[in-house]
Structures are given as C-alpha cells and as structure tokens.
Write a protein that holds these residues in place. Structure first.
Motif, PDB file in Angstrom:
ATOM      1  N   ASP A 313       0.844  -1.209   0.000  1.00 50.26           N
ATOM      2  CA  ASP A 313       0.000   0.000   0.000  1.00 50.26           C
ATOM      3  C   ASP A 313       0.873   1.252   0.000  1.00 50.26           C
ATOM      4  O   ASP A 313       0.616   2.215  -0.735  1.00 50.26           O
ATOM      5  CB  ASP A 313      -0.907   0.026   1.238  1.00 50.26           C
ATOM      6  CG  ASP A 313      -2.062  -0.958   1.132  1.00 50.26           C
ATOM      7  OD1 ASP A 313      -2.393  -1.345  -0.006  1.00 50.26           O
ATOM      8  OD2 ASP A 313      -2.622  -1.339   2.186  1.00 50.26           O
ATOM      9  N   ARG A 314       1.902   1.246   0.842  1.00 51.79           N
ATOM     10  CA  ARG A 314       2.803   2.395   0.939  1.00 51.79           C
ATOM     11  C   ARG A 314       3.586   2.598  -0.363  1.00 51.79           C
ATOM     12  O   ARG A 314       3.840   3.734  -0.761  1.00 51.79           O
ATOM     13  CB  ARG A 314       3.783   2.205   2.105  1.00 51.79           C
ATOM     14  CG  ARG A 314       3.134   2.335   3.458  1.00 51.79           C
ATOM     15  CD  ARG A 314       2.709   3.783   3.720  1.00 51.79           C
ATOM     16  NE  ARG A 314       3.867   4.663   3.770  1.00 51.79           N
ATOM     17  CZ  ARG A 314       3.866   5.927   3.360  1.00 51.79           C
ATOM     18  NH1 ARG A 314       2.771   6.454   2.839  1.00 51.79           N
ATOM     19  NH2 ARG A 314       4.957   6.661   3.451  1.00 51.79           N
ATOM     20  N   GLN A 317       1.330   4.370  -2.648  1.00 55.13           N
ATOM     21  CA  GLN A 317       1.045   5.731  -2.172  1.00 55.13           C
ATOM     22  C   GLN A 317       2.202   6.681  -2.480  1.00 55.13           C
ATOM     23  O   GLN A 317       1.987   7.832  -2.862  1.00 55.13           O
ATOM     24  CB  GLN A 317       0.792   5.725  -0.661  1.00 55.13           C
ATOM     25  CG  GLN A 317      -0.537   5.140  -0.246  1.00 55.13           C
ATOM     26  CD  GLN A 317      -0.617   4.894   1.254  1.00 55.13           C
ATOM     27  OE1 GLN A 317       0.243   5.328   2.020  1.00 55.13           O
ATOM     28  NE2 GLN A 317      -1.627   4.165   1.681  1.00 55.13           N
ATOM     29  N   GLU A 318       3.437   6.199  -2.325  1.00 52.27           N
ATOM     30  CA  GLU A 318       4.612   7.071  -2.424  1.00 52.27           C
ATOM     31  C   GLU A 318       5.228   7.102  -3.814  1.00 52.27           C
ATOM     32  O   GLU A 318       5.763   8.131  -4.230  1.00 52.27           O
ATOM     33  CB  GLU A 318       5.691   6.625  -1.422  1.00 52.27           C
ATOM     34  CG  GLU A 318       5.374   6.946   0.018  1.00 52.27           C
ATOM     35  CD  GLU A 318       5.420   8.444   0.317  1.00 52.27           C
ATOM     36  OE1 GLU A 318       6.160   9.167  -0.376  1.00 52.27           O
ATOM     37  OE2 GLU A 318       4.704   8.874   1.230  1.00 52.27           O
TER      38      GLU A 318
END
Length: 455
Positions: A313-314, A317-318
C-alpha cells in the motif's frame, strides 16, 4: 614618488627620536604602529580607492546562452567540442603506451620480487625523461611514493605503475567520452544524455551481441535506472560525471567488452544481458493482464510473494503510478531497492515508505503498524504470531539509535543492520529467515560436514 616617501620616512624617524623623551603608553605605540602599517600596506596594494578594486578581480561567471540565442549556443557547443578534442589528443595512444612499457621493461632493476619486475627511483626518472611530454605528469615523486610498498631496495613494481598509468588514461578517455553527451555543458548528465551514451555503447560490448534490437530500449532503461537510483538520491534528474567515474557501475558496464566473461560474472552483473532479461522477464510474468503496467495485486506476487499488503500500500502511495498502476521504470527502482537492502540508497527508499508521517524517524507506533501485518500473515500460514514487544526490543538492540525511542535513516545505515530490520518489517519470508537464523546456520554446517565426509 620614491623621494617623497623617503622624506616622509625621515620626518617620521625625526619625530620619533625627538619624542623619545616623551612618555607614551604601550597602547599609543601599538596604535601608531598599526596606523603606519595600514597606510603603507594600502599604498603597496594599489591605493585605498575601493571603487577601482573590482577591476582587479578576474571574471569568473559567464552566463549560459538563453534558448533563443541560437548563435551563442552553437558557438558554445563548437568551442566545447574543440576543447574536448584537444584534451583527447593530450592522452597517450596505444603506440605511446607500448613505447612506455618497452622503456620500463628495458630499465628494470634486478632482482625481481617474485614474478614482478621492479624499477628504482633513479631508473624511474630516466624513463620519465625518455617517455615524452605526455608522460611527465606520471613520473613524479608523489606517484612513486604512492606505489612504494615494502620493497627492501626502495623500488616499485613496473606492472603496478603501468596499470596506474592505464587506469588514469582510461578515466580521462571515459570522462571525455561522457562529456560529449553533456548537452548542458555543466559537468552532469541528464537521463536522456545517459540513455544516448549507453545506446551508442551497446554495439561495442560483445556480451550484448545477442540482444534483439527491439529490446534495446528496455535494456537502456534497465541500465540507466541503476545509475540514477544510486547516484541521484534527491531525484534531481541529473548525475555528476565525476560521480559516474567514481562509482563501480561504469566498470561493470564496460566489463561486458570481455568476450570470455564467466556465467557467474554475468549473472551478478546488473548490466549483463542475462540479468536485464531476467528483470524484464519477471516484470512480464507479473503483468497478468498484459497491459504493460503492474497493479498492487500483480506486484504482490513479486519474489516469494510474502511482502505484506501494508508495505505494498505504501509503495503505491509514495511511488509514481499511472491510474494506480506501476510502469517498468518505477518497478526497476522497486527491484533495485529490495535486491540491495544493505546499500544506503536502498535503505533510503524503504525508509521513506516506512516513515508514514514523514517525521524523519520510526517510532514504536510505526514499527508496530508494519509488524502487525507480519503477525497476520503468520496466522494465515498457521504459525503462532511472535510478540511485537520481543521484536521491538530486538530491533532497538540491533540498531542502537542515538535516541532510544526513535530510529532515523542514519541510525539504520550506521548500524549495518538496516537490511535485516527492513526485512523483518515488510516481508514474512525475511522475518522467518531472521527468526530461524540459528537453525539455518546449524543446517548449513551439517551439510558442509556431510559434503566433506563424502569427499
């Protein structure tokens, strides 16, 4: 002018002699001395006219031509090309290098050190006189001292010196070659500049002869990403030519000139054809819907398929994505980070993903957030979850941060345990390997013993 100064000095001396009887404090004497020094020093430097001092400063800034100044841009490009050609002519060519080797070999001083031919400082200087003007910078006391080791006669190895010269010549040649692609002419290469350099380099590398031309663009992208991932940590989009020369990546790339490069060397070299095809093949295998991009679900099958969903997920996101999907270039950064977790650049990439609140450190909350996903995966696989408190204590013991409640990126790098810590937090397989390290070591030693007994 000189007679006026002489008269002035005489007057000062006369006053000092007549005032000798006067009682003056030490402070007054120092003030007068400072005043006189300032006055004559200012005159010696060209007078006290501050308005003219700027004329003595040489010009050190030249404005770059604007985009619409076509003639100035062309002039700058041509002058740089002429300058680089002149620098190239100053380098030793193959014939001159052969002549240098002949002179060194002819002037060797016995006895040999093992198989190494040696040369004394006196003979070293004689060779320098005969070798020609291009070699002068190599025949210095500093170079000799740099190569002087433990020879009882104070000599240096001829082969070591010749390799030193060859390395210097190669570095200058490579710098000139890279500078030809420096469109801006400011000592750095943009991504497109480096892509052009590597694309034109491919035909000169025998190990890449088997590559299909249709794969060239993917190969170039794969090669360039390694340079930019490690040498452009701030993601400025450009790399200093000096940094390219200083790192080992260019050596790895040019190693592909060796027609007899071993299979092991090719597999460990990111720039080799097998390595590039492996990485691209993995990307194609993950891309189940064949749209040329990777969704989070597709990326979850990367490696052993045990990266946690929280970590993925991160990533999405990034990292740069297109409609929530990852392209090949972003995938390469991801692979480089996970395959090189000991390197500071890779740790920086992963740390940014773990640092959810952009605080610049990881606290207990952040560690717990990511490790909870590891515990959930353990339950899914029928394993008893490990206590977070135990893992947290082990992580802080491994890293030994300056602040006992916060772990910074620098703490991870300094500890030398950054790869282990990140693996524990993002990958079930990485955590399992750490948790069972003693069992794995025992099994390895038992297997080694068994192999020795068989032989």
């Amino acid at each position: 002018m000189e007679s006026d100064k002489s008269a002035e000095w005489k007057e000062i001396l006369r006053r000092r002699l007549t005032s000798k009887t006067e009682s003056r404090s030490e402070e007054e004497k120092r003030e007068e001395e400072t005043e006189l020094f300032t006055k004559y020093y200012t005159e010696w430097k060209g007078g006290g006219n501050a308005e003219n001092t700027f004329k003595l400063i040489p010009r050190f800034y030249y404005r770059l031509p604007a985009e619409d100044e076509v003639l100035l841009q062309k002039l700058r490009e041509e002058s740089r090309a002429v300058f680089l050609q002149r620098k190239s002519r100053e380098l030793l060519d193959n014939e001159e290098l052969q002549n240098l080797w002949f002179l060194l070999d002819k002037n060797q001083v016995p006895p040999t050190a093992g198989d190494e031919a040696m040369i004394s400082y006196e003979s070293f200087l004689k060779v320098g006189e005969k070798a020609g003007s291009k070699c002068k910078l190599f025949f210095t006391a500093r170079v000799y001292a740099k190569l002087l080791h433990n020879d009882p006669y104070g000599r240096i190895s001829i082969m070591q010196f010749f390799n030193y010269v060859m390395r210097k010549v190669w570095l200058h040649q490579t710098r000139i070659g890279l500078s030809l692609y420096d469109v801006a002419g400011q000592g750095y290469l943009r991504e497109s500049d480096l892509e052009n350099y590597i694309l034109e380099l491919i035909p000169t590398l025998p190990q890449l002869d088997g590559l299909e031309k249709s794969f060239y663009s993917f190969y170039v992208c794969t090669a360039v990403r390694k340079f930019f991932f490690f040498l452009d940590p701030l993601r400025t989009g450009k790399i200093k030519i000096q940094d390219i020369l200083a790192c080992s990546f260019l050596d790895d790339l040019l190693e592909l000139r060796d027609e007899e490069l071993s299979k092991e060397s090719q597999e460990s070299n990111w720039f080799s054809a097998p390595s590039a095809l492996r990485v691209y093949g993995q990307y194609l295998n993950l891309d189940k819907d064949h749209n040329g991009m990777l969704s989070k679900e597709e990326l979850s099958r990367y490696g052993t398929g045990t990266l946690t969903s929280v970590f993925l997920d991160r990533v999405y996101q990034e990292c740069l994505t297109y409609d929530g999907e990852m392209d090949y270039k972003t995938y390469l950064d991801f692979v480089l980070a996970l395959e090189n977790r000991k390197e500071p650049a890779a740790l920086q990439y992963i740390f940014k993903l773990l640092d959810m609140e952009n605080k610049g450190y990881l606290n207990v909350f952040a560690l717990n957030y990511f490790f909870r996903a590891i515990q959930e995966q353990m339950k899914i696989h029928g394993q008893e979850p490990v206590s977070f408190q135990d893992v947290k204590d082990e992580i802080f013991d491994m890293v030994k941060p300056r602040d006992p409640y916060k772990i910074t990126l620098q703490d991870l790098v300094n500890s030398g345990q950054g790869d282990t810590v990140t693996s524990i937090l993002i990958d079930l397989n990485g955590f399992w390997t750490y948790e069972n390290r003693e069992v794995l070591v025992t099994n390895d030693s038992e297997n080694t013993t068994a192999d020795l007994e068989d032989t």
